[in-house]
Design a protein around this motif. Structure first.
Motif, mmCIF file in Angstrom:
data_model
loop_
_atom_site.group_PDB
_atom_site.id
_atom_site.type_symbol
_atom_site.label_atom_id
_atom_site.label_comp_id
_atom_site.label_asym_id
_atom_site.label_seq_id
_atom_site.Cartn_x
_atom_site.Cartn_y
_atom_site.Cartn_z
ATOM 1 N N GLY A 106 0.784 -1.214 0.000
ATOM 2 C CA GLY A 106 0.000 0.000 0.000
ATOM 3 C C GLY A 106 0.819 1.267 0.000
ATOM 4 O O GLY A 106 2.031 1.244 0.260
ATOM 5 N N SER A 136 -4.043 5.891 5.113
ATOM 6 C CA SER A 136 -3.976 5.011 3.956
ATOM 7 C C SER A 136 -4.457 5.747 2.714
ATOM 8 O O SER A 136 -5.471 6.441 2.746
ATOM 9 C CB SER A 136 -4.834 3.770 4.198
ATOM 10 N N ILE A 144 -4.429 0.596 -1.496
ATOM 11 C CA ILE A 144 -3.948 -0.749 -1.186
ATOM 12 C C ILE A 144 -4.152 -1.619 -2.419
ATOM 13 O O ILE A 144 -5.159 -1.479 -3.124
ATOM 14 C CB ILE A 144 -4.725 -1.363 -0.013
#
Length: 115
Positions: free
Chosen positions: A35, A47, A50
């Motif tokens: 990721g 994040s 991914i």
């Protein structure tokens, strides 16, 4: 040992594009999800995108439709194509792989988007 080395960051204007790369070594590249994460000044790491070993992808809502994550298995490289960049995309971008219970990170590459 596991090594992740990011490159491709830089200073761009809003609306422009950048392509980040992460050269990986020390683990079986094709067997693991990987990721891209980012950390803006004064904020927590988050994040961005991914990709699973089978090629399934997941994106943060803030980058959907603008960023594309992919893997070049032959070159052992994780990629992030970033289009239509916005000032709020300014951050240090990190490459990540989780092996078992261990998270491995690169040192990051700085992306700065001016308005």
């Amino acid at each position: 040992q596991v090594q992740l080395v990011e490159s491709g960051g830089g200073l761009v204007q809003a609306g422009e594009s950048l392509r980040l790369s992460c050269a990986a070594s020390g683990f079986t590249f094709t067997f693991n999800a990987m990721g891209w994460y980012r950390q803006a000044p004064g904020k927590q790491r988050e994040s961005v995108a991914i990709i699973t070993p089978t090629g399934n992808t997941n994106y943060a809502d803030s980058v959907k439709g603008r960023f594309t994550i992919s893997k070049d298995n032959a070159m052992r490289t994780l990629l992030l194509q970033m289009n239509s960049l916005k000032p709020e995309d300014t951050a240090v971008y990190y490459c990540n792989v989780r092996l078992g219970v261990m998270d491995y990170w690169g040192k990051g590459t700085l992306v700065t988007v001016s308005s």
